[in-house]
Design a protein around this motif. Structure first.
Motif, mmCIF file in Angstrom:
data_model
loop_
_atom_site.group_PDB
_atom_site.id
_atom_site.type_symbol
_atom_site.label_atom_id
_atom_site.label_comp_id
_atom_site.label_asym_id
_atom_site.label_seq_id
_atom_site.Cartn_x
_atom_site.Cartn_y
_atom_site.Cartn_z
ATOM 1 N N GLN A 84 -7.413 -2.462 -6.094
ATOM 2 C CA GLN A 84 -6.504 -1.988 -7.511
ATOM 3 C C GLN A 84 -5.210 -1.444 -6.422
ATOM 4 O O GLN A 84 -5.742 -0.489 -5.784
ATOM 5 N N ARG A 85 -4.062 -0.997 -7.598
ATOM 6 C CA ARG A 85 -2.540 -0.251 -6.463
ATOM 7 C C ARG A 85 -3.437 1.360 -5.771
ATOM 8 O O ARG A 85 -2.850 1.160 -4.470
ATOM 9 N N SER A 86 -3.981 2.262 -7.059
ATOM 10 C CA SER A 86 -4.471 3.673 -7.394
ATOM 11 C C SER A 86 -5.016 3.709 -4.956
ATOM 12 O O SER A 86 -5.590 4.594 -4.575
ATOM 13 N N VAL B 65 -2.453 -5.381 -2.158
ATOM 14 C CA VAL B 65 -3.524 -5.625 -4.060
ATOM 15 C C VAL B 65 -3.338 -6.818 -4.016
ATOM 16 O O VAL B 65 -2.765 -7.860 -4.109
ATOM 17 N N THR C 195 -5.495 -8.866 -7.261
ATOM 18 C CA THR C 195 -5.580 -9.016 -8.519
ATOM 19 C C THR C 195 -7.131 -10.308 -8.771
ATOM 20 O O THR C 195 -7.057 -10.294 -8.229
#
Length: 130
Positions: A96-98, A122, A124
């Motif tokens: 996840q980008r966060s 990131v 997926t």
């Protein structure tokens, strides 16, 4: 007799204090910028860094890994940590980008880290890199 023993002890302590002061004065010589240790500032101010207090890169890598593993909402399994002269580089992939920002914050929180270069990407579920 007791007075004479006390005088000898007092005299010895005074001699020791003088020796310590002399030793400190002889080692506190003026430095020019060329004499300063790497990363040290010399200009009427105190020296800001010292190799004596610098943490080893191995210790920093270990502590950054610990900080990453203790960070809520961060999966550190795909993160690789390197340190060179206390400059930390994070490489690898996160789901996840966060988590990229969380990893940077965790690395910066470690004592002795001078800088963090975050090269995380990131990935997926389908394996796409973002």
């Amino acid at each position: 007799m007791k007075t004479s023993g006390a005088n000898r002890i007092t005299g010895a302590l005074a001699a020791l204090a003088i020796s310590i002061c002399a030793l400190g004065a002889s080692s506190a010589q003026a430095q020019t910028p060329n004499d300063a240790p790497n990363g040290a500032a010399v200009s009427g101010q105190s020296i800001t860094t010292s190799s004596v207090h610098r943490r080893s890169d191995n210790d920093i890598v270990r502590d950054v890994r610990r900080a990453l593993s203790r960070t809520p909402g961060l999966n550190p399994s795909g993160i690789h940590v390197r340190s060179r002269n206390a400059a930390v580089t994070l490489t690898g992939r996160v789901p996840q980008r966060s988590q990229i920002a969380r990893a940077s914050s965790a690395a910066r929180s470690v004592r002795g880290v001078r800088s963090v270069s975050n090269r995380l990407t990131v990935v997926t579920r389908g394996g796409n890199v973002h």
